[in-house]
Design a protein around this motif. Sequence first.
Motif, PDB file in Angstrom:
ATOM      1  N   ARG A  55      -7.861  -7.757   0.187  1.00 40.37           N
ATOM      2  CA  ARG A  55      -6.845  -7.144   1.309  1.00 40.37           C
ATOM      3  C   ARG A  55      -7.523  -7.217   2.518  1.00 40.37           C
ATOM      4  NH1 ARG A  55      -2.431  -4.269  -0.286  1.00 40.37           N
ATOM      5  NH2 ARG A  55      -2.068  -4.457  -2.430  1.00 40.37           N
TER       6      ARG A  55
ATOM      7  N   LEU B 210       0.087   8.962  10.347  1.00 40.51           N
ATOM      8  CA  LEU B 210      -0.922   7.814  10.091  1.00 40.51           C
ATOM      9  C   LEU B 210      -0.465   6.912   9.318  1.00 40.51           C
ATOM     10  CD1 LEU B 210      -3.218   8.250  12.003  1.00 40.51           C
ATOM     11  CD2 LEU B 210      -4.496   9.296  10.125  1.00 40.51           C
TER      12      LEU B 210
ATOM     13  N   LYS C 152       4.831   2.202  19.176  1.00 40.95           N
ATOM     14  CA  LYS C 152       3.778   2.027  18.300  1.00 40.95           C
ATOM     15  C   LYS C 152       3.661   0.618  17.944  1.00 40.95           C
ATOM     16  CE  LYS C 152       2.410   6.160  17.965  1.00 40.95           C
ATOM     17  NZ  LYS C 152       3.600   7.034  17.395  1.00 40.95           N
TER      18      LYS C 152
ATOM     19  N   LYS D 265      12.763  -0.598  15.258  1.00 39.70           N
ATOM     20  CA  LYS D 265      11.569  -0.503  15.776  1.00 39.70           C
ATOM     21  C   LYS D 265      11.440  -0.871  17.016  1.00 39.70           C
ATOM     22  CE  LYS D 265       9.280   1.748  12.723  1.00 39.70           C
ATOM     23  NZ  LYS D 265       8.327   2.843  12.830  1.00 39.70           N
TER      24      LYS D 265
ATOM     25  N   GLU E  28     -11.384   8.633   9.576  1.00 37.81           N
ATOM     26  CA  GLU E  28     -10.724   8.699  10.097  1.00 37.81           C
ATOM     27  C   GLU E  28     -10.699   9.041  11.657  1.00 37.81           C
ATOM     28  OE1 GLU E  28      -7.996  11.830   8.365  1.00 37.81           O
ATOM     29  OE2 GLU E  28      -7.037  12.339  10.280  1.00 37.81           O
TER      30      GLU E  28
ATOM     31  N   LEU F  21      -8.661   3.949   7.663  1.00 43.34           N
ATOM     32  CA  LEU F  21      -8.275   4.458   6.579  1.00 43.34           C
ATOM     33  C   LEU F  21      -9.001   3.986   5.477  1.00 43.34           C
ATOM     34  CD1 LEU F  21      -4.325   4.981   7.150  1.00 43.34           C
ATOM     35  CD2 LEU F  21      -6.198   6.502   7.562  1.00 43.34           C
TER      36      LEU F  21
ATOM     37  N   LYS G 244       0.040  15.092  10.734  1.00 39.84           N
ATOM     38  CA  LYS G 244      -0.798  14.027  11.307  1.00 39.84           C
ATOM     39  C   LYS G 244      -0.902  12.946  10.334  1.00 39.84           C
ATOM     40  CE  LYS G 244      -5.332  14.486  11.998  1.00 39.84           C
ATOM     41  NZ  LYS G 244      -6.381  15.290  12.108  1.00 39.84           N
ATOM     42  N   HIS G 245      -1.155  13.149   9.004  1.00 41.13           N
ATOM     43  CA  HIS G 245      -1.401  12.334   8.071  1.00 41.13           C
ATOM     44  C   HIS G 245      -0.213  11.467   7.684  1.00 41.13           C
ATOM     45  CE1 HIS G 245      -5.570  14.287   6.793  1.00 41.13           C
ATOM     46  NE2 HIS G 245      -5.634  13.510   8.139  1.00 41.13           N
TER      47      HIS G 245
ATOM     48  N   ILE H 101       0.943  -1.372  -0.029  1.00 37.85           N
ATOM     49  CA  ILE H 101       0.098  -0.087   0.106  1.00 37.85           C
ATOM     50  C   ILE H 101       0.815   1.240  -0.015  1.00 37.85           C
ATOM     51  CG2 ILE H 101      -1.596   1.356   1.434  1.00 37.85           C
ATOM     52  CD1 ILE H 101      -2.791  -1.120   2.348  1.00 37.85           C
TER      53      ILE H 101
ATOM     54  N   GLN I 250      14.345   7.533   7.998  1.00 39.32           N
ATOM     55  CA  GLN I 250      13.906   6.035   8.353  1.00 39.32           C
ATOM     56  C   GLN I 250      13.849   5.155   7.187  1.00 39.32           C
ATOM     57  OE1 GLN I 250       9.825   6.019  10.448  1.00 39.32           O
ATOM     58  NE2 GLN I 250      10.315   7.818  11.131  1.00 39.32           N
TER      59      GLN I 250
ATOM     60  N   ILE J 279       2.602   6.198   8.076  1.00 43.34           N
ATOM     61  CA  ILE J 279       3.824   5.471   8.543  1.00 43.34           C
ATOM     62  C   ILE J 279       3.416   4.294   9.487  1.00 43.34           C
ATOM     63  CG2 ILE J 279       5.978   5.785   9.882  1.00 43.34           C
ATOM     64  CD1 ILE J 279       6.267   7.155   7.210  1.00 43.34           C
ATOM     65  N   GLU J 280       2.482   4.972  10.319  1.00 41.95           N
ATOM     66  CA  GLU J 280       2.003   3.908  11.163  1.00 41.95           C
ATOM     67  C   GLU J 280       1.532   2.593  10.447  1.00 41.95           C
ATOM     68  OE1 GLU J 280      -1.184   4.788  14.406  1.00 41.95           O
ATOM     69  OE2 GLU J 280       0.327   6.172  14.975  1.00 41.95           O
ATOM     70  N   ARG J 281       1.056   2.634   9.420  1.00 45.75           N
ATOM     71  CA  ARG J 281       0.281   1.555   8.843  1.00 45.75           C
ATOM     72  C   ARG J 281       1.398   0.826   7.954  1.00 45.75           C
ATOM     73  NH1 ARG J 281      -5.162   0.642   9.034  1.00 45.75           N
ATOM     74  NH2 ARG J 281      -6.076   2.364  10.375  1.00 45.75           N
ATOM     75  N   HIS J 282       2.681   1.305   8.060  1.00 47.17           N
ATOM     76  CA  HIS J 282       3.507   0.659   7.234  1.00 47.17           C
ATOM     77  C   HIS J 282       3.316   0.856   5.862  1.00 47.17           C
ATOM     78  CE1 HIS J 282       5.654  -1.124  10.797  1.00 47.17           C
ATOM     79  NE2 HIS J 282       4.214  -0.867  11.240  1.00 47.17           N
TER      80      HIS J 282
ATOM     81  N   LYS K 269       1.236  -2.685  13.239  1.00 50.47           N
ATOM     82  CA  LYS K 269      -0.131  -3.108  12.659  1.00 50.47           C
ATOM     83  C   LYS K 269      -0.198  -4.417  12.084  1.00 50.47           C
ATOM     84  CE  LYS K 269      -2.638   0.758  13.349  1.00 50.47           C
ATOM     85  NZ  LYS K 269      -3.780   0.494  14.326  1.00 50.47           N
ATOM     86  N   PHE K 270       0.864  -4.683  11.337  1.00 42.83           N
ATOM     87  CA  PHE K 270       0.885  -6.131  10.562  1.00 42.83           C
ATOM     88  C   PHE K 270       0.385  -6.929  11.633  1.00 42.83           C
ATOM     89  CE2 PHE K 270       4.215  -4.556   7.519  1.00 42.83           C
ATOM     90  CZ  PHE K 270       3.348  -3.880   6.720  1.00 42.83           C
TER      91      PHE K 270
END
Lengths: 341, 341
Positions: B116, A112, B48, B3, B88, B93, A108-109, A63, A141, A114-117, B51-52
């Motif tokens: 997905r 968001l 954090k 991480k 959001e 997302l 912020k986005h 993604i 990173q 990055i958090e979702r990889h 997520k995976f």
Amino acid sequence: MSKPTLKKIAERLNLSVGTVSKAIKDYPDISDKTKEKVKAVVEELSYKPNKFAQNLRNQESKIIGLIIPQIVHHFFSNIVLGVTEAAEKKGYLVIVLESTESYETEMKHLDLLIERHVDGLLLSLADNTIKYNHITEIIDQGVPIVLYDKISKSFDCHKVVIDDKKAAYNATKYLIDSGCKKIAHVRGPLKPQTTVDRFLGYKDALKDHHISFDKSIVFESEKISFDDGKEIAHRIKKNKNIDGVFAFTDLLASGILIGLVQEGVKIPEEISVMGFSNWRLTKMTSPSLSTVNQCGYEMGQKAFELLYEEIIAKKTNTKLKHKTIEIPTELVIRNSTKKPA
Amino acid sequence: MSKPTLKKIAERLNLSVGTVSKAIKDYPDISDKTKEKVKAVVEELSYKPNKFAQNLRNQESKIIGLIIPQIVHHFFSNIVLGVTEAAEKKGYLVIVLESTESYETEMKHLDLLIERHVDGLLLSLADNTIKYNHITEIIDQGVPIVLYDKISKSFDCHKVVIDDKKAAYNATKYLIDSGCKKIAHVRGPLKPQTTVDRFLGYKDALKDHHISFDKSIVFESEKISFDDGKEIAHRIKKNKNIDGVFAFTDLLASGILIGLVQEGVKIPEEISVMGFSNWRLTKMTSPSLSTVNQCGYEMGQKAFELLYEEIIAKKTNTKLKHKTIEIPTELVIRNSTKKPA
DNA sequence: CAGCTTTCCGAAAACGATTTCGGCGCTTTA
DNA sequence: TAAAGCGCCGAAATCGTTTTCGGAAAGCTG
């Protein structure tokens, strides 16, 4: 019943999960016979590998994130389209988020995403973004990122831009070629690079054609609205000598156009009007508006392609030389400008 | 360095991963003292959760899929915005995909999203979608889905729509109230529900106001283009009696408007023109176009809220009664229509 | 002090797919 | 015939989090 997994296929065939996995992916150390057997079952159950497990194991989401100033905008929604379609071809999906031209939401986005990889990022800077720590952090990173449209030279990555200066030059040149002698420019706010570049293109064109630059006929629009355009039209009309207007963007240009028409000015006989962006509405004003076409779709495509390069480079541990690609623009001549002799 | 994970935090504090996880999530069987210690480290490393791993373990992606006919469209890009922002707020997302009004791509993209493991789907049917197996399959699989805008009554799920009939009724009524006696309607292709409903609203308004319906002044536009509108304007002008036009959509309406103006018809004195959708350009035609505002943003918001209900219902194993919500529309009166007495 | 409940934490089994490493059995070669 | 090679497959670790279950230690009762 429930979703087929490698385990179930394995049990059914009296194989191990590892073997099944390798059979599906055509590993050379699996015999053709078992590959066939496995693939038959895969077909039968219409097995699809579980993306969650793949993500976790392969450390990739397939993604990418796309941050856009405003989606409700012809140019930008075309970018979304270009990115999405290019991404889909390579097996990526796209998460779109708006920055609404705000530095804070941009950050912020970005977080968001990055958090979702996400495997990569496509970013157009918000107008009021002046610090770039959040972006250099991301680059450090190792997250692939490509900047498009509104970029900054403060850091090193792939970039895709419109050559605003050249486009503005050509637009102004066209007005000159068609006989305009005194061409006004309506520009946007001071800061963004795009407004500056378009202004410079305008200036250069004048210079190259030996028309002296006149500061008094450069109008600045803060809000860049249709009504702003109308108001400026009024001021333009008062200046009897102006016979051409090059506006920063179509929204302004159409306001100016309609404003002038309403004040009884003949377009293009008395004044030629040239816009920028080729918004959908430019076809529909009367007279229709000449403008510069920016191909958002193409920009989106190219941006993804560059991002894809980055992603591959990261996977294979190679360093890339970063480039800046310019998406060509083209004049779209309609009826708000005179024809050149 | 790399991480932070639960494991690293656990090692550092001489705890087990399980304990750390529970501490973070405030499980009651963890003492306040260890919670504090854990949270301090979490803060320090700005941990954090991955997520995976969460996705895999919790079997949820916190992503929803949005299928839209065409993103390059004011109304639809507003829907994207409404959905995205509402999502959001709840930690979701959005992945946006176009159907380009094609049944095949609609299916393909639906598949892509299911693969997905999106937690839910928002769908507006493509114009040429007439079989619904692909959708009922999804419903049977238990994937939460909400239909918006272009819906079908063939199956049971939450729906969000514009009340096209009522809106068209009101638009036509306004024309009647402002003194129009012979009102033409320019409609779209036969099939889609929206065109039918708007046509019916138009008819009902005539009937309720004792104006006889005249089939000969209902024009059908196949392509729904600006130029189509212009061409129809020509035909309208020939019919001397027409003093009002209600068009299926603003694109047509603006074509008609500009067409009529160019043929020398006085708007609105001789003919009133009413559009539908409140496209951006309607403000910028001259005269500006009266129209019906459809609030895409609100529709997007509501659609997500309903989807969220579905998602929660699925989690908690409760059955929902499905409802159909109507998003209100409003008349936007500009200068292409006469004022009522 | 025996027996009971709390309080708090750890071990371990999921969630599925990927990939390394090793090993069995068979063939080839000296 | 022993050593080496190869074809083929399985075991097991790994990715990181969540959650159940059980158990040790501590506190409480009679």
